[in-house]
Design a protein around this motif. Structure first.
Motif, mmCIF file in Angstrom:
data_model
loop_
_atom_site.group_PDB
_atom_site.id
_atom_site.type_symbol
_atom_site.label_atom_id
_atom_site.label_comp_id
_atom_site.label_asym_id
_atom_site.label_seq_id
_atom_site.Cartn_x
_atom_site.Cartn_y
_atom_site.Cartn_z
ATOM 1 N N ASN A 262 0.810 -1.223 0.000
ATOM 2 C CA ASN A 262 0.000 0.000 0.000
ATOM 3 C C ASN A 262 0.839 1.267 0.000
ATOM 4 O OD1 ASN A 262 -2.405 -1.604 0.260
ATOM 5 N ND2 ASN A 262 -1.959 -1.784 2.444
ATOM 6 N N ALA A 263 1.952 1.254 -0.715
ATOM 7 C CA ALA A 263 2.856 2.409 -0.701
ATOM 8 C C ALA A 263 2.540 3.374 -1.831
ATOM 9 C CB ALA A 263 4.307 1.946 -0.794
ATOM 10 N N THR A 264 1.277 3.772 -1.956
ATOM 11 C CA THR A 264 0.883 4.742 -2.972
ATOM 12 C C THR A 264 1.231 6.140 -2.495
ATOM 13 O OG1 THR A 264 -0.956 3.339 -3.613
ATOM 14 C CG2 THR A 264 -1.016 5.637 -4.355
ATOM 15 N N PRO A 265 1.978 6.940 -3.291
ATOM 16 C CA PRO A 265 2.328 8.285 -2.848
ATOM 17 C C PRO A 265 1.088 9.126 -2.599
ATOM 18 C CG PRO A 265 3.630 7.666 -4.760
ATOM 19 C CD PRO A 265 2.560 6.625 -4.601
ATOM 20 N N SER A 266 1.178 10.025 -1.649
ATOM 21 C CA SER A 266 0.054 10.901 -1.331
ATOM 22 C C SER A 266 -0.203 11.855 -2.481
ATOM 23 C CB SER A 266 0.352 11.690 -0.061
ATOM 24 O OG SER A 266 1.492 12.506 -0.234
ATOM 25 N N PRO A 267 -1.479 12.182 -2.769
ATOM 26 C CA PRO A 267 -1.793 13.067 -3.890
ATOM 27 C C PRO A 267 -1.563 14.524 -3.593
ATOM 28 C CG PRO A 267 -3.798 12.397 -2.771
ATOM 29 C CD PRO A 267 -2.676 11.644 -2.125
ATOM 30 N N THR A 268 -1.306 14.883 -2.331
ATOM 31 C CA THR A 268 -1.110 16.280 -1.984
ATOM 32 C C THR A 268 -0.025 16.384 -0.950
ATOM 33 O OG1 THR A 268 -2.134 18.262 -1.045
ATOM 34 C CG2 THR A 268 -2.877 16.159 -0.178
ATOM 35 N N THR A 269 0.637 17.571 -0.907
ATOM 36 C CA THR A 269 1.692 17.794 0.063
ATOM 37 C C THR A 269 1.274 18.749 1.148
ATOM 38 O OG1 THR A 269 2.587 19.597 -1.261
ATOM 39 C CG2 THR A 269 3.466 17.400 -1.664
#
Length: 289
Positions: free
Chosen positions: A153-160
């Motif tokens: 489940n290491a999907t990068p976050s869509p926002t910072t």
């Protein structure tokens, strides 16, 4: 007669040179001056400028880690000669070709109980792809590392952006990354005192989800920890790696312990807890910017 034969050729050559000069001058004035082709993202380019990254420089890595933290991660470093301890705590800077883009430092401690290695690496990502921001390029590189390490489940976050009441870079809206972080069993192990754990005949890498390779939800915008145990003819060692992304900077912490005592294996809780604590310290320092 021979001189008359060559005269027209010389005149034609002179005319050709003069025509080329006039043509070049006309082209320069028509372009509005400068004469240089616009680069992607610059004025006059058909490609929109990609957003630059938040960070424009990197810290001095060997000084960025506090001495108290180093003493915890290298137990026994102060037990011997003080001058030797001072030398070990200074670390050794990694050799890089561009310290504005990548820096690192490493430490090593050898004791009768085994050897510990620690390294810290900072990489400032700059995108040269038209239309891709530095941060999006850093997300790609982070995802590549997480995929290679088989982190679930290491999907990068869509926002910072920081979410209200949450950690920096936390995801919202039920994205895959958000659900993965919500399902995380806990904040992970705390700093431990034990350096090794007794080994039983059936000992294997811990199946405890708090110690298994996983996504971390309290570091930067994206983060994971990896943990591998290896046995060789000369002994056994455990390698722990923490990788996190803060905007356009990737930080990698590698921490391992080797022992020649086949009856003991290095503790996941001890190594992960200390590496995780160091990562939080680095993240809180905002890289000196």
């Amino acid at each position: 007669m021979q001189r008359r034969a060559y005269a027209p050729a010389a005149a034609l050559a002179s005319a050709a040179v003069l025509s080329a000069v006039l043509t070049g001058c006309g082209g320069g004035s028509g372009s509005g001056g400068g004469g240089e082709d616009p680069k992607p993202g610059q004025a006059g380019s058909s490609t929109a400028a990609a957003e630059p990254g938040k960070y424009h420089s990197l810290p001095e890595p060997c000084r960025y880690v506090s001495r108290d933290t180093l003493r915890r991660m290298l137990p026994g470093v102060g037990d011997g000669d003080e001058e030797e301890a001072k030398r070990l705590l200074q670390g050794q800077a990694a050799i890089t070709y561009d310290t504005d883009r990548r820096v690192g430092c490493r430490w090593k401690l050898e004791t009768p109980n085994g050897t510990r290695h620690l390294s810290v690496d900072f990489e400032r990502v700059v995108s040269y792809q038209p239309g891709m921001s530095d941060e999006n390029r850093a997300k790609q590189l982070y995802q590549r590392q997480a995929t290679a390490a088989h982190i679930p489940n290491a999907t990068p976050s869509p926002t910072t952006s920081a979410s209200p009441g949450g950690s920096p870079g936390g995801s919202t809206g039920g994205s895959p990354s958000a659900s993965a972080r919500t399902a995380d069993p806990g904040p992970g192990p705390q700093l431990g005192d034990a350096t090794v754990a007794p080994m039983t005949p059936s000992a294997t890498p811990s199946a405890d989800p708090k110690l298994a390779p996983r996504v971390l939800d309290d570091l930067g915008d994206d983060a994971f920890v990896d943990d591998k145990l290896a046995t060789t003819g000369s002994g056994v060692h455990r390698d722990v790696k923490v990788v996190f992304r803060a905007s356009n900077v990737l930080v990698t912490i590698a921490y391992d312990q080797w022992t020649t005592d086949a009856l003991h294996i290095p503790s996941s809780q001890d190594l992960q807890g200390k590496a995780h604590g160091l990562a939080r310290e680095l993240d809180a320092g905002h890289f000196g910017n």
